[in-house]
Design an enzyme around this catalytic site. Structure first.
Site, PDB file in Angstrom:
ATOM      1  N   GLU A  90      86.124   6.781  88.311  1.00 62.78           N
ATOM      2  CA  GLU A  90      87.518   7.182  88.426  1.00 62.78           C
ATOM      3  C   GLU A  90      88.136   7.506  87.074  1.00 62.78           C
ATOM      4  O   GLU A  90      87.808   6.901  86.063  1.00 62.78           O
ATOM      5  CB  GLU A  90      88.315   6.060  89.102  1.00 62.78           C
ATOM      6  N   CYS A 103      93.257   7.765  81.611  1.00 65.46           N
ATOM      7  CA  CYS A 103      92.424   6.564  81.574  1.00 65.46           C
ATOM      8  C   CYS A 103      91.008   6.966  81.998  1.00 65.46           C
ATOM      9  O   CYS A 103      90.796   7.436  83.114  1.00 65.46           O
ATOM     10  CB  CYS A 103      93.026   5.525  82.513  1.00 65.46           C
ATOM     11  N   CYS A 110      79.476  -1.921  85.571  1.00 63.15           N
ATOM     12  CA  CYS A 110      79.519  -2.613  84.287  1.00 63.15           C
ATOM     13  C   CYS A 110      78.676  -3.868  84.396  1.00 63.15           C
ATOM     14  O   CYS A 110      78.706  -4.558  85.406  1.00 63.15           O
ATOM     15  CB  CYS A 110      80.956  -2.989  83.911  1.00 63.15           C
ATOM     16  N   CYS A 114      82.849  -9.642  84.373  1.00 58.35           N
ATOM     17  CA  CYS A 114      84.046 -10.481  84.232  1.00 58.35           C
ATOM     18  C   CYS A 114      84.486 -10.929  85.623  1.00 58.35           C
ATOM     19  O   CYS A 114      84.396 -10.165  86.592  1.00 58.35           O
ATOM     20  CB  CYS A 114      85.159  -9.728  83.527  1.00 58.35           C
ATOM     21  N   CYS A 117      87.090  -8.772  87.815  1.00 62.85           N
ATOM     22  CA  CYS A 117      87.054  -7.307  87.702  1.00 62.85           C
ATOM     23  C   CYS A 117      86.195  -6.695  88.798  1.00 62.85           C
ATOM     24  O   CYS A 117      85.028  -7.053  88.957  1.00 62.85           O
ATOM     25  CB  CYS A 117      86.512  -6.913  86.332  1.00 62.85           C
ATOM     26  N   CYS A 337      95.418  -0.395  87.528  1.00 66.09           N
ATOM     27  CA  CYS A 337      94.549  -0.721  86.398  1.00 66.09           C
ATOM     28  C   CYS A 337      93.610  -1.895  86.618  1.00 66.09           C
ATOM     29  O   CYS A 337      93.962  -2.893  87.183  1.00 66.09           O
ATOM     30  CB  CYS A 337      95.454  -1.057  85.234  1.00 66.09           C
TER      31      CYS A 337
HETATM   32  N1  SAH Z   1      85.510  -2.852  79.855  1.00 63.45           N
HETATM   33  C1  SAH Z   1      86.675  -2.709  79.098  1.00 63.45           C
HETATM   34  C2  SAH Z   1      87.645  -1.662  79.600  1.00 63.45           C
HETATM   35  C3  SAH Z   1      87.871  -1.512  81.081  1.00 63.45           C
HETATM   36  S1  SAH Z   1      88.856  -2.636  81.962  1.00 63.45           S
HETATM   37  C4  SAH Z   1      87.383  -4.026  78.948  1.00 63.45           C
HETATM   38  O1  SAH Z   1      87.034  -4.969  79.635  1.00 63.45           O
HETATM   39  O2  SAH Z   1      88.264  -4.110  78.092  1.00 63.45           O
HETATM   40  C5  SAH Z   1      90.557  -2.390  81.482  1.00 63.45           C
HETATM   41  C6  SAH Z   1      91.366  -3.708  81.538  1.00 63.45           C
HETATM   42  O3  SAH Z   1      91.643  -4.133  82.883  1.00 63.45           O
HETATM   43  C7  SAH Z   1      90.628  -4.858  80.881  1.00 63.45           C
HETATM   44  O4  SAH Z   1      91.502  -5.621  80.081  1.00 63.45           O
HETATM   45  C8  SAH Z   1      90.172  -5.651  82.079  1.00 63.45           C
HETATM   46  O5  SAH Z   1      89.873  -6.976  81.749  1.00 63.45           O
HETATM   47  C9  SAH Z   1      91.337  -5.515  83.006  1.00 63.45           C
HETATM   48  N2  SAH Z   1      91.029  -5.844  84.415  1.00 63.45           N
HETATM   49  C10 SAH Z   1      89.823  -5.841  85.015  1.00 63.45           C
HETATM   50  N3  SAH Z   1      89.949  -6.170  86.322  1.00 63.45           N
HETATM   51  C11 SAH Z   1      91.263  -6.393  86.542  1.00 63.45           C
HETATM   52  C12 SAH Z   1      92.012  -6.742  87.705  1.00 63.45           C
HETATM   53  N4  SAH Z   1      91.434  -6.926  88.872  1.00 63.45           N
HETATM   54  N5  SAH Z   1      93.339  -6.857  87.571  1.00 63.45           N
HETATM   55  C13 SAH Z   1      93.939  -6.638  86.387  1.00 63.45           C
HETATM   56  N6  SAH Z   1      93.284  -6.298  85.263  1.00 63.45           N
HETATM   57  C14 SAH Z   1      91.950  -6.180  85.337  1.00 63.45           C
HETATM   58 FE1  SF4 Z   2      83.188  -4.689  82.448  1.00 59.35          FE
HETATM   59 FE2  SF4 Z   2      85.290  -5.137  84.013  1.00 59.35          FE
HETATM   60 FE3  SF4 Z   2      84.600  -6.933  82.154  1.00 59.35          FE
HETATM   61 FE4  SF4 Z   2      85.671  -4.574  81.397  1.00 59.35          FE
HETATM   62  S1  SF4 Z   2      86.680  -6.172  82.606  1.00 59.35           S
HETATM   63  S2  SF4 Z   2      83.868  -5.599  80.532  1.00 59.35           S
HETATM   64  S3  SF4 Z   2      84.817  -3.224  82.995  1.00 59.35           S
HETATM   65  S4  SF4 Z   2      83.377  -6.342  83.947  1.00 59.35           S
END
Ligand code: SAH
Ligand code: SF4
Length: 363
Positions: A90, A103, A110, A114, A117, A337
């Protein structure tokens, strides 16, 4: 066949040299492709016909295809980009009064997993190529009608889509070079942001090779909690991460790091967490961006109450840290986001033969 969208300015010049062509030809083609959005060599009218014919035999300009394009009531626009093998990523355009932000995704899935996420929960399929990363900008520019003239509809790029940009380092850096190149997108370093979960050695490399604005996904004020939420913390704990942020600032185009902090109800959002956070970042010039958690199917977390987010932010603000709360945009088209899902067939879980279904949402 060489896809010319896979090459940044320097590699394109080298490729033209290999074909026995002068460097200025590379610049001309770069401008046609990226400034004018042209993929057809025949439309590159100031290039000699003989060279065009030669290019047609040896190269293509192949952006990834847009599979869907949805416009939200608030102007947010979400593109689903085909990256082959039933995978899609996306790209989201977010218009604001003074800027237009795109974005961008850097990986299909990934590997960093996390806890909160949705991209991470889908597992990792593969790194995107340079053409697939810069192709998101190419396609968005085209769809937004920005390819004619110099109108900057997209003034800012954030690498906050699917994937960890610094885990796909070389392709991300080549795409960054194109974003900054005056013959391509000509964006200011200050307006291009890489977001990382904290890959310390790669942060140091980025500082040397292509310093742009940096956002770091913090999400927890201590190692015990961050080890759980952002597992890469077990490898690069907070002390090392804070030191890497300070080193990055020596060469960064901005004089602060943006810390992203996803607000998870009852997990990382108390007053005590905010105070612990202040102690953690006390030596790092920074701003905070609080992201209310965006739920997705199967996730055990809940979004912090608005009042809790406000109070948490207030503690940071009172300590003198500029703190913003990310607005939820594009709700009606699931373009919020951090929950970018796209469509990823996870090779790391292939044994089950399961195809991860399309789950979308985003704040
Ligand atoms: N991988 C990179 C960039 C992509 S994620 C990173 O982790 O920084 C962009 C942001 O959204 C990151 O700060 C991530 O931790 C946050 N994020 C991921 N899942 C989310 C969710 N379900 N709700 C809110 N923020 C989230
Ligand atoms: Fe990967 Fe999601 Fe963690 Fe960003 S927040 S590093 S996209 S698993």
């Amino acid at each position: 066949m060489q896809n010319l969208l896979d090459l940044d300015g320097e590699s394109l010049t080298a490729w033209f040299a290999e074909q026995g062509e002068k460097p200025f030809r590379a610049k001309q083609v770069l401008r046609w492709m990226h400034r004018s959005g042209v993929a057809d060599f025949d439309a590159m009218t100031d290039i000699a016909k003989s060279l065009r014919e030669k290019l047609k035999l040896r190269a293509i300009v192949a952006p990834p295809a847009v599979v869907s394009d949805k416009l939200s009531d608030d102007g947010t626009r979400k593109f689903l980009i085909d990256v082959g093998n039933h995978n899609a990523v996306e790209t989201v355009f977010i218009p604001e009064d003074d800027r237009g932000t795109l974005c961008v995704s850097t990986q299909a899935g990934c590997a960093l997993d996390c806890a909160f996420c949705s991209t991470g929960k889908q597992g990792f399929n593969r790194n995107l190529t340079v053409a697939e990363i810069i192709g998101q900008l190419w396609q968005a520019n085209k769809a937004l009608g920005a390819v004619h003239g110099d109108e900057r509809i997209i003034s800012n790029v954030v690498m906050m889509g699917m994937g960890e940009p610094l885990a796909n380092f070389d392709n991300t850096v080549s795409a960054l070079h194109l974003m900054l190149d005056d013959h391509a997108y000509g964006l200011s370093r200050r307006r291009v942001t890489v977001s990382t979960s904290g890959l310390v050695p790669a942060m140091d490399r980025l500082r040397e090779e292509c310093p742009v604005a940096l956002a770091v996904s913090l999400h927890a004020p201590n190692d015990t909690l961050r080890d759980e939420l952002v597992p890469i913390n077990q490898k690069y704990p907070l002390k090392e991460l804070m030191a890497a942020c300070l080193r990055y600032l020596e060469k960064a185009p901005r004089d602060f790091i943006t810390f992203e902090y996803t607000m998870l109800d009852g997990i990382n959002d108390t007053d005590a967490h905010a105070r612990e956070l202040l102690a953690l970042v006390r030596h790092v010039p920074c701003k905070f961006n609080l992201i209310p958690f965006n739920p997705f199917p199967g996730s055990p977390f809940r979004r912090s109450q608005a009042e809790r987010v406000r109070r948490f932010g207030e503690i940071l603000i009172q300590a003198g840290i500029v703190t913003t709360t990310r607005k939820t945009r594009g709700d009606d088209i699931d373009a919020a986001c951090g929950q970018l899902a796209g469509q990823v067939q996870d090779k790391t879980r292939r044994t089950s033969g399961r195809v991860i279904p399309l789950v979308e949402s985003r704040s």
